[in-house]
Design a protein around this motif. Structure first.
Motif, PDB file in Angstrom:
ATOM      1  N   ALA A   3       8.408  48.018 -71.112  1.00 50.66           N
ATOM      2  CA  ALA A   3       8.799  46.541 -71.155  1.00 50.66           C
ATOM      3  C   ALA A   3       9.166  46.348 -72.754  1.00 50.66           C
ATOM      4  CB  ALA A   3       7.795  44.927 -70.686  1.00 50.66           C
ATOM      5  N   ALA A   4       9.668  45.307 -72.733  1.00 49.65           N
ATOM      6  CA  ALA A   4      10.078  44.386 -74.255  1.00 49.65           C
ATOM      7  C   ALA A   4       8.502  44.035 -75.212  1.00 49.65           C
ATOM      8  CB  ALA A   4      10.952  44.519 -74.859  1.00 49.65           C
ATOM      9  N   ALA A   5       8.511  42.822 -74.579  1.00 45.95           N
ATOM     10  CA  ALA A   5       7.241  42.089 -74.412  1.00 45.95           C
ATOM     11  C   ALA A   5       6.768  41.795 -73.396  1.00 45.95           C
ATOM     12  CB  ALA A   5       8.276  40.978 -75.169  1.00 45.95           C
ATOM     13  N   VAL A   6       5.785  41.058 -73.664  1.00 43.50           N
ATOM     14  CA  VAL A   6       4.305  40.409 -72.524  1.00 43.50           C
ATOM     15  C   VAL A   6       4.364  38.975 -72.377  1.00 43.50           C
ATOM     16  CG1 VAL A   6       2.658  41.130 -73.907  1.00 43.50           C
ATOM     17  CG2 VAL A   6       2.480  40.779 -71.569  1.00 43.50           C
ATOM     18  N   ASP A   7       4.308  38.385 -71.125  1.00 46.87           N
ATOM     19  CA  ASP A   7       3.572  37.113 -71.403  1.00 46.87           C
ATOM     20  C   ASP A   7       2.386  36.861 -70.561  1.00 46.87           C
ATOM     21  OD1 ASP A   7       5.632  35.834 -68.723  1.00 46.87           O
ATOM     22  OD2 ASP A   7       7.000  36.589 -70.431  1.00 46.87           O
ATOM     23  N   GLY A  50       4.496  38.454 -77.023  1.00 47.35           N
ATOM     24  CA  GLY A  50       4.136  39.309 -77.364  1.00 47.35           C
ATOM     25  C   GLY A  50       4.791  40.438 -78.037  1.00 47.35           C
ATOM     26  N   GLY A  51       4.936  41.454 -78.204  1.00 44.70           N
ATOM     27  CA  GLY A  51       5.964  42.362 -78.860  1.00 44.70           C
ATOM     28  C   GLY A  51       5.362  43.768 -78.233  1.00 44.70           C
ATOM     29  N   LEU A  52       5.923  44.447 -77.549  1.00 41.20           N
ATOM     30  CA  LEU A  52       5.685  45.450 -76.992  1.00 41.20           C
ATOM     31  C   LEU A  52       6.546  46.916 -77.474  1.00 41.20           C
ATOM     32  CD1 LEU A  52       4.525  45.377 -73.097  1.00 41.20           C
ATOM     33  CD2 LEU A  52       3.154  44.854 -74.766  1.00 41.20           C
ATOM     34  N   ASP A  53       7.761  46.587 -77.465  1.00 42.63           N
ATOM     35  CA  ASP A  53       8.367  47.380 -78.355  1.00 42.63           C
ATOM     36  C   ASP A  53       8.044  47.402 -80.217  1.00 42.63           C
ATOM     37  OD1 ASP A  53      10.266  48.618 -79.663  1.00 42.63           O
ATOM     38  OD2 ASP A  53      12.078  47.484 -78.024  1.00 42.63           O
TER      39      ASP A  53
END
Length: 234
Positions: free
Chosen positions: A132-136, A60-63
């Motif tokens: 962070a740029a993304a999450v998993d 999933g995108g955070l940025d």
């Protein structure tokens, strides 16, 4: 000493990710998007049986600048336990191998979580607290396993749902233990109104695009997911 004849261990959540990761010099494992089950799976390995660990899959995108299909090579993993750095040589090798990819490739931290981050507000909060740029849901578990055994760790994640897009609530429980889509669960969510057809179609479109990019990345990375051999064996 790291045995260069051992495979690279690709840690995944979804069965489709696992199938894409498998190949020459790669062993792929996954636990159906369940970090607790993944910990048990990895801890059950009497010896690591690999020369490096790679978190591999979609995210999933955070940025807010990242779009579906953009690629994030992890520089580190931020979780509730703190931050673990990735192996920068491995990360640089991955970036170099993906240079010809038409998609955007960035190097940035990833956030690792034990529960799915579904809402736009929760994504924004996690972005603010971790940068962070993304999450998993696998990278932090994989990084801890690599650190415990003194192995190089890297991560490659392709954006599926961007920062400004929420996931339907049922998505947190839409997988079987093997990481396959839970068709009965999806149909039940539609019937009970917990999911809308339009949301499912958009998620399916974004995930298919992300998986297509992930497969192209896998082809570019080649044997051992592009992780360099120990210096004395390169």
């Amino acid at each position: 000493m790291i045995d260069p004849s051992l495979p690279v261990l690709a840690v995944t959540g979804l069965a489709r990710e696992r199938r894409i990761a498998m190949g020459t010099g790669v062993e792929a494992v996954g636990a159906g998007g369940d970090p607790a089950r993944l910990r048990i799976l990895l801890e059950g390995r009497p010896v690591p049986g690999c020369r490096a660990v790679v978190s591999f899959g979609i995210a999933g995108g955070l940025d807010p600048s990242l779009k579906p299909g953009d690629v994030v090579i992890g520089t580190g993993i931020v979780s509730r336990d703190g931050r673990r750095s990735a192996d920068l040589d491995a990360a640089a090798a991955m970036v170099g191998l993906l240079a010809g990819l038409p998609n955007r490739v960035i190097s940035a931290d990833l956030a690792g979580v034990d529960a799915a981050v579904l809402s736009v507000a929760d994504k924004a909060s996690l972005r603010e607290s971790t940068n962070a740029a993304a999450v998993d849901m696998e990278s932090h578990v994989a990084a801890t396993f690599a650190g415990r055994h003194g192995l190089p760790f890297a991560a490659i994640r392709v954006i599926c749902d961007p920062a400004d897009r929420a996931l339907p609530a049922f998505a947190a429980n839409a997988l079987t233990p093997e990481g396959e889509p839970d068709i009965r669960g999806v149909l039940s969510a539609l019937v009970t109104g917990r999911a809308r057809l339009g949301d499912l179609m958009r998620l399916g479109r974004d995930s298919n695009a992300a998986f297509a990019v992930l497969a192209r990345c896998r082809s570019c990375l080649g044997a051992g997911l592009g992780i360099p051999l120990p210096p004395s064996h390169s």
